[in-house]
Design an enzyme around this catalytic site. Structure first.
Site, PDB file in Angstrom:
ATOM      1  N   ILE A 118       7.420   7.200 -10.261  1.00 53.21           N
ATOM      2  CA  ILE A 118       5.954   7.235 -10.142  1.00 53.21           C
ATOM      3  C   ILE A 118       5.352   7.176 -11.548  1.00 53.21           C
ATOM      4  O   ILE A 118       4.338   6.521 -11.780  1.00 53.21           O
ATOM      5  CB  ILE A 118       5.491   8.478  -9.346  1.00 53.21           C
ATOM      6  CG1 ILE A 118       5.996   8.357  -7.908  1.00 53.21           C
ATOM      7  CG2 ILE A 118       3.970   8.619  -9.375  1.00 53.21           C
ATOM      8  CD1 ILE A 118       5.790   9.584  -7.037  1.00 53.21           C
ATOM      9  N   GLU A 120      15.541  11.925 -12.381  1.00 49.07           N
ATOM     10  CA  GLU A 120      14.574  12.608 -13.250  1.00 49.07           C
ATOM     11  C   GLU A 120      13.133  12.295 -12.823  1.00 49.07           C
ATOM     12  O   GLU A 120      12.204  12.430 -13.625  1.00 49.07           O
ATOM     13  CB  GLU A 120      14.807  12.225 -14.714  1.00 49.07           C
ATOM     14  CG  GLU A 120      16.019  12.924 -15.348  1.00 49.07           C
ATOM     15  CD  GLU A 120      15.735  14.368 -15.788  1.00 49.07           C
ATOM     16  OE1 GLU A 120      14.589  14.819 -15.677  1.00 49.07           O
ATOM     17  OE2 GLU A 120      16.683  15.040 -16.237  1.00 49.07           O
ATOM     18  N   THR A 148      11.284   9.636 -12.318  1.00 47.39           N
ATOM     19  CA  THR A 148      10.565   8.799 -13.281  1.00 47.39           C
ATOM     20  C   THR A 148       9.823   7.608 -12.659  1.00 47.39           C
ATOM     21  O   THR A 148       9.059   6.948 -13.359  1.00 47.39           O
ATOM     22  CB  THR A 148      11.564   8.259 -14.333  1.00 47.39           C
ATOM     23  OG1 THR A 148      12.753   7.834 -13.661  1.00 47.39           O
ATOM     24  CG2 THR A 148      11.895   9.310 -15.351  1.00 47.39           C
ATOM     25  N   GLY A 158       0.828  -1.212   0.000  1.00 39.42           N
ATOM     26  CA  GLY A 158       0.000   0.000   0.000  1.00 39.42           C
ATOM     27  C   GLY A 158       0.856   1.253   0.000  1.00 39.42           C
ATOM     28  O   GLY A 158       0.544   2.243   0.652  1.00 39.42           O
ATOM     29  N   VAL A 160       2.092 -10.278   5.034  1.00 42.20           N
ATOM     30  CA  VAL A 160       2.117 -11.550   4.292  1.00 42.20           C
ATOM     31  C   VAL A 160       3.320 -12.351   4.782  1.00 42.20           C
ATOM     32  O   VAL A 160       4.453 -11.851   4.759  1.00 42.20           O
ATOM     33  CB  VAL A 160       2.245 -11.291   2.769  1.00 42.20           C
ATOM     34  CG1 VAL A 160       2.423 -12.594   2.013  1.00 42.20           C
ATOM     35  CG2 VAL A 160       1.042 -10.511   2.255  1.00 42.20           C
ATOM     36  N   ILE A 196       5.321  -2.673   8.587  1.00 41.88           N
ATOM     37  CA  ILE A 196       6.453  -2.580   7.640  1.00 41.88           C
ATOM     38  C   ILE A 196       6.556  -1.147   7.105  1.00 41.88           C
ATOM     39  O   ILE A 196       7.644  -0.603   6.971  1.00 41.88           O
ATOM     40  CB  ILE A 196       6.281  -3.595   6.490  1.00 41.88           C
ATOM     41  CG1 ILE A 196       6.368  -5.018   7.038  1.00 41.88           C
ATOM     42  CG2 ILE A 196       7.328  -3.375   5.398  1.00 41.88           C
ATOM     43  CD1 ILE A 196       6.114  -6.102   6.024  1.00 41.88           C
ATOM     44  N   LYS A 219       5.710  22.216 -10.300  1.00 45.42           N
ATOM     45  CA  LYS A 219       7.090  21.965 -10.747  1.00 45.42           C
ATOM     46  C   LYS A 219       7.199  22.223 -12.250  1.00 45.42           C
ATOM     47  O   LYS A 219       6.455  21.628 -13.035  1.00 45.42           O
ATOM     48  CB  LYS A 219       7.446  20.504 -10.407  1.00 45.42           C
ATOM     49  CG  LYS A 219       8.778  20.037 -10.961  1.00 45.42           C
ATOM     50  CD  LYS A 219       9.093  18.604 -10.540  1.00 45.42           C
ATOM     51  CE  LYS A 219      10.336  18.094 -11.243  1.00 45.42           C
ATOM     52  NZ  LYS A 219      10.582  16.664 -11.009  1.00 45.42           N
ATOM     53  N   SER A 247       0.940  -3.571   5.206  1.00 42.36           N
ATOM     54  CA  SER A 247       1.326  -3.755   6.598  1.00 42.36           C
ATOM     55  C   SER A 247       1.831  -2.436   7.166  1.00 42.36           C
ATOM     56  O   SER A 247       2.868  -1.919   6.730  1.00 42.36           O
ATOM     57  CB  SER A 247       2.425  -4.817   6.663  1.00 42.36           C
ATOM     58  OG  SER A 247       3.136  -4.685   7.854  1.00 42.36           O
TER      59      SER A 247
END
Ligand SMILES: Cc1cc2nc3c(=O)[nH]c(=O)nc-3n(C[C@H](O)[C@H](O)[C@H](O)COP(=O)(O)OP(=O)(O)OC[C@H]3O[C@@H](n4cnc5c(N)ncnc54)[C@H](O)[C@@H]3O)c2cc1C
Length: 502
Positions: A347, A343, A345, A14, A186, A43, A79, A40
């Site tokens: 996402i 740069e 990239t 997530g 998990v 985590i 941006k 989780s």
């Protein structure tokens, strides 16, 4: 005919990847699908990834977001590009903007006219003809599709945002659209003995979750694609050597810059990402050339505000999965690879790969032809971005540290050296239709890093010297006119999308 349509999709993770996948898939494929996302809190997420590129506006469109609300909710800013400091040469800077410099004329790229003007004695820089450059350094921002009724495009922009708030925002959208979230860790993955496909995952509390298609968004670990299915990782650190980062927030400054800063240091570089409520900073470095203590010191001495927390160390290996899709599992985000954040990239790769997955959405037969096509497309996309990133490191005059000497002298992929040779020969560009970065990006970075073409295209000689001067002056006048009434970046945010939670 048996109905082979997929009914149950299980997303593990997530972070930004998991919630983008959930929000986009539920929008594009539901209501025929049940989507369950397991994450989780113990985590947690990687917690970085706060600068984007303009393609994110397409994702926002798919998700039906109201842009002002999105910026407000994520305490975002706008941006216009990335400022590279000390990359080609210590003491020099250039802005890789999201827009074109100048206007193409008679089917010829603007930079050829600019190169001709330089050969005739002009000392104007390419960026003297850039609307984005002028607006960025005047700290201005506004929404402008086009400059008046001319052929000059307006401001292309992306966002900086708080990664944690972004994931929460996407989560709200996805849950409202019907995605079921399960909290838990998990601890086991069951495979079908006859096919090797994933059958189910088991959580720490014993709950078992079965599905038809599994999406691995579990971050660097690659819990499903790597641990359970054994898909290997192609290591690209001989080309992109940085393998560590230290991230820290700092108090925001009065001036709200509408661009990211990437400042090169002796063994890596430092990012500066302005948000409404803080500035995000991080030092990305290679541990073969410096150590964590020195890297942290460099980061902290180069902040422009007091740190807002403890520096957080991160480790990574640049590269990609051998396969992004294997059997009934597709990996997204950091589970599928990481090309370092220079740069912004990553996402974009998530959204682009979700869109490919939707286009090539399989049936329960999981025909290998579909898997192969997806893997072909995503591998190619990764390789094109990889070459663009390597360019920043390799095309440098810096020889002042072991790290830069390594980068300058390393063997680069043939696909990149061919591009650099072509540009050097005559300012020429080979455009791969699948390349994320347009000609204008390649030109800005090649020129910015100090790669000077030996000549310009003969077509630029079709106009007289007087016409050339007139053309270049007109471009600058247009830019001046377009920026005259452009709001200040902070004033624009205050008026449209200021977060209530300052
Ligand atoms: C230093 C650095 C800087 C970056 N900067 C940028 C940037 O400026 N722009 C950009 O586009 N990208 C950037 N990125 C990349 C960006 O951070 C990621 O692409 C993005 O955050 C997506 O991460 P993710 O969702 O794949 O992984 P994560 O955020 O790590 O999420 C993994 C999820 O999986 C869950 N999980 C893991 N194991 C289990 C388990 N056993 N059981 C249940 N759940 C589990 C975790 O709880 C978490 O929810 C940067 C990355 C790094 C390392």
């Amino acid at each position: 005919m048996t109905d082979l349509h997929i009914e149950n999709v299980v997303i593990i993770g997530g972070g930004t990847a998991g919630w983008i996948a959930a929000a986009a898939m539920t929008r594009l494929l539901s209501p025929s699908l049940n989507i369950t996302l397991v994450e989780s809190e113990a985590i947690g997420t990687v917690g970085v990834g706060e600068a984007t590129i303009p393609q994110i506006r397409r994702l926002n469109g798919v998700l039906g977001l109201n842009e002002d609300e999105f910026v407000r909710e994520t305490r975002g800013t706008f941006k216009l590009g990335i400022e590279f400091n000390n990359w080609g040469h210590v003491g020099e800077r250039y802005l890789h903007t999201f827009g074109d410099a100048g206007i193409n004329l008679a089917n010829l790229h603007f930079h050829h006219y600019w190169l001709r003007s330089r050969s005739e004695g002009s000392d104007a820089s390419l960026w003297d003809y850039s609307l984005h450059h002028k607006a960025a350094y005047a700290h201005q921002f506004g929404r402008m599709e086009r400059v008046g009724n001319t052929s000059m495009t307006g401001l292309a922009y992306a966002f900086h945002f708080d990664a944690g708030l972004y994931a929460q925002y996407l989560r709200r959208l996805a849950e409202a659209a019907g995605v079921a979230r399960v909290e838990g860790k998990v601890v086991d993955v069951s495979l079908r003995p006859e096919t090797g496909h994933i059958e189910s995952v088991t959580l720490e509390n014993g709950q078992s979750i079965a599905g038809d298609l599994f999406i691995d968004c579990s971050g660097f670990r690659g819990l499903l694609i790597g641990d359970a299915l054994g898909v290997g990782y192609q290591d690209w650190s001989h080309w992109l050597p940085c393998n560590r980062a230290i991230a820290v927030g700092s108090e925001s400054t009065d001036l709200l810059l509408p661009y990211t800063k990437a400042t090169a240091h002796d063994a890596g570089w430092q990012w500066r990402i302005p948000l409404q409520h803080r500035t995000g900073n991080g030092h990305v470095f290679c541990d073969a050339f410096t150590d964590e203590t020195r890297a942290t010191e460099t980061l902290l001495t180069n902040l422009d505000g007091a740190p807002t927390g403890d520096p957080k160390p991160l480790r990574f290996t640049t590269g990609r999965r051998e396969k992004f899709w294997h059997k009934n599992c597709v990996s997204l985000g950091l589970a599928s690879g990481f090309l370092e954040p220079l740069e912004s990239t990553s996402i974009h790769l998530i959204q682009s790969n979700v869109s490919k997955l939707v286009e090539l959405f399989p049936t329960r037969a999981f025909d290998p032809a579909i898997e192969d096509e997806y893997n072909r497309q995503v591998s190619h996309e990764y390789e094109l971005i990889r070459d663009f990133l390597i360019l920043h490191y390799h095309r440098t005059d810096r020889e002042d540290s072991e790290f830069w000497r390594y980068c300058k002298n390393m063997q680069v992929p043939e696909s990149l050296s061919a591009k650099m040779d072509l540009f050097e020969a005559g300012g020429l560009l080979y455009k791969d239709p699948e390349d994320l970065f347009r000609e204008s990006s390649w030109v800005q970075v090649m020129i910015g890093q100090g790669l000077q073409p030996k000549s310009y295209h003969a077509m630029a000689n079709r106009i007289s010297s007087e016409q050339l001067t007139g053309f270049l002056t007109d471009v600058q006048r247009l830019i001046d006119r377009a920026t005259t009434d452009l709001p200040d970046h902070r004033a624009f945010i205050d008026a449209h999308c200021k977060s209530d939670l300052q």
